[in-house]
Design a protein around this motif. Structure first.
Motif, PDB file in Angstrom:
ATOM      1  N   ARG A  10       5.274  20.298  86.907  1.00  0.00           N
ATOM      2  CA  ARG A  10       5.644  19.478  88.062  1.00  0.00           C
ATOM      3  C   ARG A  10       7.115  19.120  88.028  1.00  0.00           C
ATOM      4  O   ARG A  10       7.729  19.028  86.968  1.00  0.00           O
ATOM      5  CB  ARG A  10       4.823  18.192  88.083  1.00  0.00           C
ATOM      6  CG  ARG A  10       3.381  18.396  88.412  1.00  0.00           C
ATOM      7  CD  ARG A  10       2.692  17.076  88.578  1.00  0.00           C
ATOM      8  NE  ARG A  10       2.792  16.294  87.356  1.00  0.00           N
ATOM      9  CZ  ARG A  10       1.787  15.649  86.799  1.00  0.00           C
ATOM     10  NH1 ARG A  10       0.604  15.665  87.352  1.00  0.00           N
ATOM     11  NH2 ARG A  10       1.961  14.967  85.695  1.00  0.00           N
ATOM     12  N   LEU A  11       7.636  18.883  89.216  1.00  0.00           N
ATOM     13  CA  LEU A  11       9.019  18.464  89.379  1.00  0.00           C
ATOM     14  C   LEU A  11       9.042  17.327  90.390  1.00  0.00           C
ATOM     15  O   LEU A  11       8.374  17.411  91.430  1.00  0.00           O
ATOM     16  CB  LEU A  11       9.867  19.637  89.882  1.00  0.00           C
ATOM     17  CG  LEU A  11      11.344  19.386  90.126  1.00  0.00           C
ATOM     18  CD1 LEU A  11      12.061  19.160  88.796  1.00  0.00           C
ATOM     19  CD2 LEU A  11      11.959  20.565  90.851  1.00  0.00           C
ATOM     20  N   LEU A  12       9.771  16.267  90.100  1.00  0.00           N
ATOM     21  CA  LEU A  12       9.897  15.145  91.039  1.00  0.00           C
ATOM     22  C   LEU A  12      11.193  15.309  91.812  1.00  0.00           C
ATOM     23  O   LEU A  12      12.277  15.328  91.233  1.00  0.00           O
ATOM     24  CB  LEU A  12       9.912  13.814  90.303  1.00  0.00           C
ATOM     25  CG  LEU A  12       8.614  13.380  89.644  1.00  0.00           C
ATOM     26  CD1 LEU A  12       8.812  12.075  88.894  1.00  0.00           C
ATOM     27  CD2 LEU A  12       7.524  13.225  90.678  1.00  0.00           C
TER      28      LEU A  12
ATOM     29  N   TYR B  19      11.798   7.763  98.253  1.00  0.00           N
ATOM     30  CA  TYR B  19      10.588   7.996  97.472  1.00  0.00           C
ATOM     31  C   TYR B  19      10.740   9.286  96.678  1.00  0.00           C
ATOM     32  O   TYR B  19      11.662  10.059  96.880  1.00  0.00           O
ATOM     33  CB  TYR B  19       9.346   8.056  98.372  1.00  0.00           C
ATOM     34  CG  TYR B  19       9.254   9.266  99.269  1.00  0.00           C
ATOM     35  CD1 TYR B  19       8.493  10.364  98.883  1.00  0.00           C
ATOM     36  CD2 TYR B  19       9.913   9.318 100.488  1.00  0.00           C
ATOM     37  CE1 TYR B  19       8.401  11.479  99.685  1.00  0.00           C
ATOM     38  CE2 TYR B  19       9.831  10.428 101.293  1.00  0.00           C
ATOM     39  CZ  TYR B  19       9.070  11.498 100.893  1.00  0.00           C
ATOM     40  OH  TYR B  19       8.985  12.599 101.690  1.00  0.00           O
ATOM     41  N   LYS B  20       9.833   9.490  95.750  1.00  0.00           N
ATOM     42  CA  LYS B  20       9.842  10.698  94.934  1.00  0.00           C
ATOM     43  C   LYS B  20       8.680  11.583  95.359  1.00  0.00           C
ATOM     44  O   LYS B  20       7.543  11.124  95.464  1.00  0.00           O
ATOM     45  CB  LYS B  20       9.721  10.353  93.448  1.00  0.00           C
ATOM     46  CG  LYS B  20      10.947   9.653  92.909  1.00  0.00           C
ATOM     47  CD  LYS B  20      10.817   9.389  91.441  1.00  0.00           C
ATOM     48  CE  LYS B  20      12.058   8.691  90.925  1.00  0.00           C
ATOM     49  NZ  LYS B  20      11.954   8.410  89.493  1.00  0.00           N
ATOM     50  N   HIS B  21       8.981  12.839  95.606  1.00  0.00           N
ATOM     51  CA  HIS B  21       7.988  13.815  96.047  1.00  0.00           C
ATOM     52  C   HIS B  21       7.641  14.733  94.873  1.00  0.00           C
ATOM     53  O   HIS B  21       8.533  15.286  94.231  1.00  0.00           O
ATOM     54  CB  HIS B  21       8.550  14.636  97.209  1.00  0.00           C
ATOM     55  CG  HIS B  21       7.649  15.710  97.683  1.00  0.00           C
ATOM     56  ND1 HIS B  21       6.489  15.446  98.368  1.00  0.00           N
ATOM     57  CD2 HIS B  21       7.715  17.058  97.556  1.00  0.00           C
ATOM     58  CE1 HIS B  21       5.897  16.592  98.657  1.00  0.00           C
ATOM     59  NE2 HIS B  21       6.620  17.574  98.166  1.00  0.00           N
TER      60      HIS B  21
ATOM     61  N   ARG C 202      20.229  15.792  93.414  1.00  0.00           N
ATOM     62  CA  ARG C 202      19.673  14.545  92.875  1.00  0.00           C
ATOM     63  C   ARG C 202      18.701  14.759  91.716  1.00  0.00           C
ATOM     64  O   ARG C 202      18.217  13.782  91.154  1.00  0.00           O
ATOM     65  CB  ARG C 202      18.939  13.783  93.980  1.00  0.00           C
ATOM     66  CG  ARG C 202      19.856  13.226  95.022  1.00  0.00           C
ATOM     67  CD  ARG C 202      19.067  12.502  96.077  1.00  0.00           C
ATOM     68  NE  ARG C 202      19.927  11.997  97.127  1.00  0.00           N
ATOM     69  CZ  ARG C 202      19.488  11.561  98.284  1.00  0.00           C
ATOM     70  NH1 ARG C 202      18.201  11.566  98.548  1.00  0.00           N
ATOM     71  NH2 ARG C 202      20.334  11.122  99.194  1.00  0.00           N
ATOM     72  N   LEU C 203      18.389  15.988  91.375  1.00  0.00           N
ATOM     73  CA  LEU C 203      17.444  16.255  90.291  1.00  0.00           C
ATOM     74  C   LEU C 203      18.015  15.836  88.947  1.00  0.00           C
ATOM     75  O   LEU C 203      19.201  16.003  88.683  1.00  0.00           O
ATOM     76  CB  LEU C 203      17.079  17.739  90.244  1.00  0.00           C
ATOM     77  CG  LEU C 203      16.219  18.269  91.380  1.00  0.00           C
ATOM     78  CD1 LEU C 203      16.021  19.769  91.230  1.00  0.00           C
ATOM     79  CD2 LEU C 203      14.871  17.568  91.423  1.00  0.00           C
ATOM     80  N   HIS C 204      17.142  15.301  88.090  1.00  0.00           N
ATOM     81  CA  HIS C 204      17.500  14.925  86.724  1.00  0.00           C
ATOM     82  C   HIS C 204      16.627  15.736  85.774  1.00  0.00           C
ATOM     83  O   HIS C 204      15.555  16.226  86.144  1.00  0.00           O
ATOM     84  CB  HIS C 204      17.249  13.435  86.481  1.00  0.00           C
ATOM     85  CG  HIS C 204      18.031  12.537  87.385  1.00  0.00           C
ATOM     86  ND1 HIS C 204      19.354  12.266  87.184  1.00  0.00           N
ATOM     87  CD2 HIS C 204      17.657  11.862  88.499  1.00  0.00           C
ATOM     88  CE1 HIS C 204      19.780  11.445  88.137  1.00  0.00           C
ATOM     89  NE2 HIS C 204      18.772  11.188  88.951  1.00  0.00           N
TER      90      HIS C 204
END
Length: 161
Positions: free
Chosen positions: A129-131, A137-139, A117-119
């Motif tokens: 940082r990485l969401l 939700y986004k961590h 799911r990473l963009h």
């Protein structure tokens, strides 16, 4: 439940001093819950809360002694991968993306779904940082130097192709 667990549960749950359900205190509930370990803690705690909620609704007891008692379950964190094993995994990874994925899994404990799911917009290299997208939700993941370097190498390789 083993024999010794049953004996301890009986001794804790039904002390000789209790003649009625109205005499049970929150301390008795805590004692009954702490006898158990693992998932049984939540089962016993939930059963006692249900029982006393129903008894109060039927006006058998005047107060619910299980209402303010909480059951905690210790969930152990996964063990870290030793740095020599991690270096060996990184050496065996054939491409830059494979090395970045190994770092995300081994260091930051991301799962396969989260990695899929990473963009590109989720990565903030300047802030480190990485969401990660998790169930609704986004961590925010704060990246270490190694992971940030591997992700930068992958982006550089990607831009060259």
């Amino acid at each position: 439940m083993t024999g010794s667990d049953t004996t301890r549960a009986r001794q804790t749950c039904t002390p000789q001093r209790i003649g009625s359900l109205r005499e049970i205190t929150p301390k008795d509930i805590e004692d009954a819950v702490t006898v158990h370990t693992g998932n049984r803690v939540h089962g016993v705690h939930g059963a006692l809360r249900s029982l006393f909620r129903a008894l109060k609704r039927e006006q058998v007891v005047f107060r619910d002694p299980a209402r303010n008692v909480s059951a905690t379950h210790v969930k152990r964190a996964p063990r870290r991968i030793p740095s020599d094993h991690l270096a060996g995994l990184l050496d065996r990874a054939p491409t830059a993306i494979a090395k970045a994925v190994v770092a995300l899994v081994a260091i930051h404990a991301l799962g396969s779904t989260e990695i899929r799911r990473l963009h590109l917009t989720d990565l903030n290299r300047s802030a480190g940082r990485l969401l990660a997208h998790r169930r609704g939700y986004k961590h925010t993941i704060y990246l270490d130097e190694l992971t940030l370097k591997l992700l930068s190498d992958w982006l550089r390789e990607r831009a060259e192709r």
